[in-house]
Design a protein around this motif. Structure first.
Motif, mmCIF file in Angstrom:
data_model
loop_
_atom_site.group_PDB
_atom_site.id
_atom_site.type_symbol
_atom_site.label_atom_id
_atom_site.label_comp_id
_atom_site.label_asym_id
_atom_site.label_seq_id
_atom_site.Cartn_x
_atom_site.Cartn_y
_atom_site.Cartn_z
ATOM 1 N N LEU A 145 38.008 25.135 -1.578
ATOM 2 C CA LEU A 145 37.718 25.398 0.146
ATOM 3 C C LEU A 145 36.642 24.751 0.389
ATOM 4 O O LEU A 145 36.033 24.864 1.591
ATOM 5 N N THR A 146 35.655 24.240 -0.663
ATOM 6 C CA THR A 146 34.431 23.362 -0.112
ATOM 7 C C THR A 146 34.422 22.047 -0.111
ATOM 8 O O THR A 146 35.247 21.614 -0.538
ATOM 9 N N LYS A 147 33.305 21.710 0.508
ATOM 10 C CA LYS A 147 33.137 20.129 0.662
ATOM 11 C C LYS A 147 32.655 19.700 -0.476
ATOM 12 O O LYS A 147 32.287 20.513 -1.471
ATOM 13 N N LYS A 148 32.601 18.347 -0.654
ATOM 14 C CA LYS A 148 32.087 17.638 -2.145
ATOM 15 C C LYS A 148 30.671 18.162 -2.526
ATOM 16 O O LYS A 148 30.568 18.018 -3.776
ATOM 17 N N SER A 149 29.747 18.312 -1.643
ATOM 18 C CA SER A 149 28.569 18.669 -2.011
ATOM 19 C C SER A 149 28.305 20.052 -1.803
ATOM 20 O O SER A 149 26.878 20.151 -1.041
ATOM 21 N N ALA A 150 28.791 21.025 -1.892
ATOM 22 C CA ALA A 150 28.599 22.415 -1.536
ATOM 23 C C ALA A 150 27.676 23.122 -2.440
ATOM 24 O O ALA A 150 27.459 22.643 -3.516
ATOM 25 N N ILE A 151 27.209 24.131 -1.850
ATOM 26 C CA ILE A 151 26.394 25.206 -2.723
ATOM 27 C C ILE A 151 26.787 26.498 -2.637
ATOM 28 O O ILE A 151 27.430 27.177 -1.611
ATOM 29 N N PHE A 152 26.787 26.780 -3.994
ATOM 30 C CA PHE A 152 27.436 28.189 -4.140
ATOM 31 C C PHE A 152 26.074 29.052 -4.642
ATOM 32 O O PHE A 152 25.627 29.007 -5.720
ATOM 33 N N THR A 153 25.805 30.136 -3.765
ATOM 34 C CA THR A 153 24.824 31.131 -4.268
ATOM 35 C C THR A 153 25.302 32.566 -4.377
ATOM 36 O O THR A 153 25.854 32.916 -3.706
ATOM 37 N N THR A 154 24.771 33.310 -5.434
ATOM 38 C CA THR A 154 25.036 34.575 -5.736
ATOM 39 C C THR A 154 23.772 35.444 -6.268
ATOM 40 O O THR A 154 23.083 34.748 -6.813
ATOM 41 N N TYR A 155 23.700 36.389 -5.862
ATOM 42 C CA TYR A 155 22.457 37.495 -6.785
ATOM 43 C C TYR A 155 23.086 37.877 -8.001
ATOM 44 O O TYR A 155 22.130 38.398 -8.851
ATOM 45 N N ALA A 156 24.222 37.426 -8.455
ATOM 46 C CA ALA A 156 24.771 37.835 -9.738
ATOM 47 C C ALA A 156 24.295 36.908 -10.884
ATOM 48 O O ALA A 156 23.993 35.596 -10.376
ATOM 49 N N ALA A 157 23.936 37.264 -12.098
ATOM 50 C CA ALA A 157 23.653 36.222 -12.809
ATOM 51 C C ALA A 157 24.379 36.395 -14.308
ATOM 52 O O ALA A 157 23.922 36.139 -15.313
ATOM 53 N N LYS A 158 25.597 36.852 -13.948
ATOM 54 C CA LYS A 158 26.721 37.160 -15.227
ATOM 55 C C LYS A 158 26.901 35.822 -15.941
ATOM 56 O O LYS A 158 27.224 34.854 -15.013
ATOM 57 N N GLY A 159 27.087 35.641 -17.064
ATOM 58 C CA GLY A 159 27.460 34.645 -17.699
ATOM 59 C C GLY A 159 28.651 33.984 -17.545
ATOM 60 O O GLY A 159 28.928 32.753 -17.537
ATOM 61 N N THR A 160 29.672 35.050 -17.239
ATOM 62 C CA THR A 160 30.941 34.400 -16.842
ATOM 63 C C THR A 160 30.990 33.391 -15.442
ATOM 64 O O THR A 160 31.741 32.617 -15.395
ATOM 65 N N ILE A 161 30.378 33.945 -14.531
ATOM 66 C CA ILE A 161 29.812 33.330 -13.362
ATOM 67 C C ILE A 161 29.457 32.059 -13.629
ATOM 68 O O ILE A 161 29.918 30.919 -13.127
ATOM 69 N N LYS A 162 28.620 31.768 -14.440
ATOM 70 C CA LYS A 162 27.752 30.508 -14.641
ATOM 71 C C LYS A 162 28.855 29.619 -15.682
ATOM 72 O O LYS A 162 28.741 28.468 -15.035
ATOM 73 N N ARG A 163 29.424 30.336 -16.571
ATOM 74 C CA ARG A 163 30.371 29.261 -17.026
ATOM 75 C C ARG A 163 31.614 28.850 -16.287
ATOM 76 O O ARG A 163 31.911 27.759 -16.481
ATOM 77 N N GLY A 164 32.205 29.613 -15.474
ATOM 78 C CA GLY A 164 32.954 29.271 -14.366
ATOM 79 C C GLY A 164 32.617 28.096 -13.536
ATOM 80 O O GLY A 164 33.510 27.350 -13.497
ATOM 81 N N LEU A 165 31.468 28.389 -13.111
ATOM 82 C CA LEU A 165 31.056 27.427 -12.326
ATOM 83 C C LEU A 165 30.822 26.051 -12.841
ATOM 84 O O LEU A 165 31.023 24.792 -12.256
ATOM 85 N N LYS A 166 30.222 26.051 -14.127
ATOM 86 C CA LYS A 166 30.109 24.686 -14.780
ATOM 87 C C LYS A 166 31.352 24.028 -15.129
ATOM 88 O O LYS A 166 31.490 23.039 -15.089
#
Length: 81
Positions: A31-52
């Motif tokens: 649902l995001t544009k090509k140059s989107a920013i995703f930000t969260t207070y979470a620092a979980k490794g699963t989120i980091k790996r998922g975004l990568k």
């Protein structure tokens, strides 16, 4: 592809684990544009790996008062290379 920014402030993964699964990140990403920013207070490794896995460049940033750090994912930014 409507959104430039996603501020992901879901309840913690122990309370709502379904909001922290890769499948949800894929939906949000679609649902995001090509140059989107995703930000969260979470620092979980699963989120980091998922975004990568979705092609985001993930950075840890200092958090606001009361939070040590937060995470920012940059999607195909011109200055990230």
């Amino acid at each position: 592809n409507n959104f430039d920014l996603v501020y992901f402030d879901a309840f913690g993964s122990r309370v709502q684990p379904e909001l922290w699964e890769k499948e949800l990140l894929e939906i949000v990403d679609s649902l995001t544009k090509k140059s989107a920013i995703f930000t969260t207070y979470a620092a979980k490794g699963t989120i980091k790996r998922g975004l990568k896995d979705l092609g985001y460049i993930v950075q840890k940033r200092p958090g606001p008062p009361g939070k040590r750090e937060m995470m920012v994912g940059l999607k195909d930014f011109p200055f990230d290379k």
